[in-house]
Scaffold this motif. Structure first.
Motif, PDB file in Angstrom:
ATOM      1  N   PRO A  24       1.082  -1.004  -0.429  1.00 23.24           N
ATOM      2  CA  PRO A  24      -0.769  -0.050   0.362  1.00 23.24           C
ATOM      3  C   PRO A  24       0.935   1.460   0.256  1.00 23.24           C
ATOM      4  CG  PRO A  24      -0.508  -1.501   2.329  1.00 23.24           C
ATOM      5  CD  PRO A  24       1.106  -2.058   1.246  1.00 23.24           C
ATOM      6  N   ASP A  25       0.360   2.229  -0.672  1.00 18.14           N
ATOM      7  CA  ASP A  25       1.018   3.857  -0.388  1.00 18.14           C
ATOM      8  C   ASP A  25       1.746   3.886   0.808  1.00 18.14           C
ATOM      9  OD1 ASP A  25       0.675   4.000  -3.033  1.00 18.14           O
ATOM     10  OD2 ASP A  25      -1.917   4.548  -2.244  1.00 18.14           O
ATOM     11  N   CYS A  26       1.219   4.007   1.969  1.00 17.86           N
ATOM     12  CA  CYS A  26       2.175   3.803   3.174  1.00 17.86           C
ATOM     13  C   CYS A  26       2.612   3.389   3.613  1.00 17.86           C
ATOM     14  CB  CYS A  26       0.568   4.078   4.340  1.00 17.86           C
ATOM     15  SG  CYS A  26       0.232   2.382   4.124  1.00 17.86           S
ATOM     16  N   ALA A  27       3.230   2.490   2.976  1.00 18.90           N
ATOM     17  CA  ALA A  27       4.455   1.491   3.639  1.00 18.90           C
ATOM     18  C   ALA A  27       5.624   1.508   2.809  1.00 18.90           C
ATOM     19  CB  ALA A  27       3.738   0.327   2.897  1.00 18.90           C
ATOM     20  N   ASP A  78       0.958  -2.622  16.513  1.00 19.25           N
ATOM     21  CA  ASP A  78       0.458  -1.785  17.340  1.00 19.25           C
ATOM     22  C   ASP A  78       1.634  -0.847  17.835  1.00 19.25           C
ATOM     23  OD1 ASP A  78      -0.827   0.946  17.498  1.00 19.25           O
ATOM     24  OD2 ASP A  78      -2.039  -0.038  19.372  1.00 19.25           O
ATOM     25  N   GLU A  94       5.303   8.309  13.315  1.00 20.75           N
ATOM     26  CA  GLU A  94       4.082   8.112  12.448  1.00 20.75           C
ATOM     27  C   GLU A  94       3.733   7.003  12.134  1.00 20.75           C
ATOM     28  OE1 GLU A  94       7.332   8.003  10.004  1.00 20.75           O
ATOM     29  OE2 GLU A  94       6.961   9.209  11.733  1.00 20.75           O
ATOM     30  N   ARG A  96       3.279   3.387  12.676  1.00 20.59           N
ATOM     31  CA  ARG A  96       1.764   2.033  13.211  1.00 20.59           C
ATOM     32  C   ARG A  96       2.823   0.479  13.318  1.00 20.59           C
ATOM     33  NH1 ARG A  96       1.305   5.831  14.698  1.00 20.59           N
ATOM     34  NH2 ARG A  96      -0.430   6.762  15.406  1.00 20.59           N
ATOM     35  N   SER A 117       5.055   0.702   7.979  1.00 16.74           N
ATOM     36  CA  SER A 117       4.086   1.239   7.924  1.00 16.74           C
ATOM     37  C   SER A 117       2.702   1.889   8.306  1.00 16.74           C
ATOM     38  CB  SER A 117       3.188  -0.105   7.437  1.00 16.74           C
ATOM     39  OG  SER A 117       1.306  -0.049   7.561  1.00 16.74           O
ATOM     40  N   CYS A 118       2.536   3.395   7.463  1.00 18.01           N
ATOM     41  CA  CYS A 118       1.833   4.142   8.589  1.00 18.01           C
ATOM     42  C   CYS A 118       0.252   4.210   8.992  1.00 18.01           C
ATOM     43  CB  CYS A 118       2.379   5.333   7.989  1.00 18.01           C
ATOM     44  SG  CYS A 118       3.451   6.064   8.018  1.00 18.01           S
ATOM     45  N   ASP A 119       0.275   2.609   8.364  1.00 21.29           N
ATOM     46  CA  ASP A 119      -1.653   2.768   8.088  1.00 21.29           C
ATOM     47  C   ASP A 119      -1.595   1.161   9.553  1.00 21.29           C
ATOM     48  OD1 ASP A 119      -4.273   1.309   7.682  1.00 21.29           O
ATOM     49  OD2 ASP A 119      -4.004   1.082   5.829  1.00 21.29           O
ATOM     50  N   ALA A 120      -2.432   1.654  10.398  1.00 20.79           N
ATOM     51  CA  ALA A 120      -2.940   0.934  11.436  1.00 20.79           C
ATOM     52  C   ALA A 120      -3.959  -0.284  11.321  1.00 20.79           C
ATOM     53  CB  ALA A 120      -4.021   2.081  12.613  1.00 20.79           C
ATOM     54  N   GLU A 121      -3.982  -0.804   9.711  1.00 22.73           N
ATOM     55  CA  GLU A 121      -4.445  -1.430   9.536  1.00 22.73           C
ATOM     56  C   GLU A 121      -3.790  -2.223   9.240  1.00 22.73           C
ATOM     57  OE1 GLU A 121      -7.528  -0.759   6.620  1.00 22.73           O
ATOM     58  OE2 GLU A 121      -8.629   0.596   8.000  1.00 22.73           O
TER      59      GLU A 121
END
Length: 234
Positions: A24-27, A78, A94, A96, A117-121
């Motif tokens: 994903p873009d945030c990785a 997390d 930033e 996660r 990754s900045c995505d918490a999911e």
């Protein structure tokens, strides 16, 4: 001419680029290799990933360093709530998710593949598949680079042996002419003198050639075979 390690690191960059396309873009991805006294980032998908590798080394803590110590993969889902690396976490608010995958070759730890990754999911399934494929591919790249380095070393040793043999042959011809003896007898003379003077046979041979000819012996040139270019008529 690029060295084997430069070619290896260039291949790692290509590997990270391909794997990054499944992220994903945030990785962000990085591959860090172990040196004699430290670890350095050899390839990364984003400059930020290299900075995060460096932050862990600067603070002396982080999931990548722990994974290197244990030689086992480590996943943090997390990071802000994880209390194991407070200095690293404070420097990367930033982040996660962090996953570290050891890169091994024949039981030796080469380094670490890390995804930030900045995505918490977290990461999607195809991203995890890409990580596993990349981690499995790096040792293959290393084996190829190591094999190329060994082949070049053997080729260099062979060229040196052929050069040494050529110089000895020149000296044998001189001794045979002076002593009116056979090649075998001439070599026995060279070997005996080299033992008496405690010098290597090829060094003694070079000195004989230089003394007689007035100049150092000519080193033969061993050219690489030209690449064959095939053309097809259309």
């Amino acid at each position: 001419m690029p060295t084997d390690i430069e070619e290896f690191e260039r291949a790692l960059t290509d590997c990270v680029t391909i794997a990054g396309q499944a992220m994903p873009d945030c990785a962000m991805l990085s591959i860090a290799l172990c040196g004699e006294d430290d670890i350095h980032t050899a390839a990364c998908s984003h400059a930020r990933a290299e900075l995060l590798d460096g932050l862990q080394q600067a603070t002396g803590q982080g999931p990548m360093l722990d994974a290197l110590d244990t030689g086992k993969s480590l996943t943090v889902l997390d990071l802000p709530s994880d209390s194991r690396w407070p200095r690293f976490t404070a420097g990367a608010p930033e982040l996660r998710v962090v996953h570290c995958e050891p890169l091994e070759f024949e039981g030796t730890l080469l380094g670490m593949l890390t995804v930030y990754s900045c995505d918490a999911e977290g990461l999607p399934d195809d991203a995890w598949v890409a990580l596993r494929i990349t981690a499995a591919h790096v040792p293959v790249l290393f084996r190829t680079a190591l094999g190329a380095a060994r082949m070049r070393e053997v080729a260099a040793q062979l060229k040196e042996a052929l050069t040494t043999r050529a110089i000895i042959d020149q000296a044998l011809g001189i001794v045979m002419a002076q002593r009116r003896c056979t090649a075998r007898e001439a070599f026995d003379i060279l070997r005996q003198v080299s033992q008496d003077r405690n010098v290597k046979v090829h060094q003694l041979a070079a000195s004989i050639v230089e003394k007689v000819s007035g100049q150092p012996p000519q080193r033969p040139r061993f050219e690489e075979p030209p690449q064959r270019i095939s053309s097809r008529r259309t």
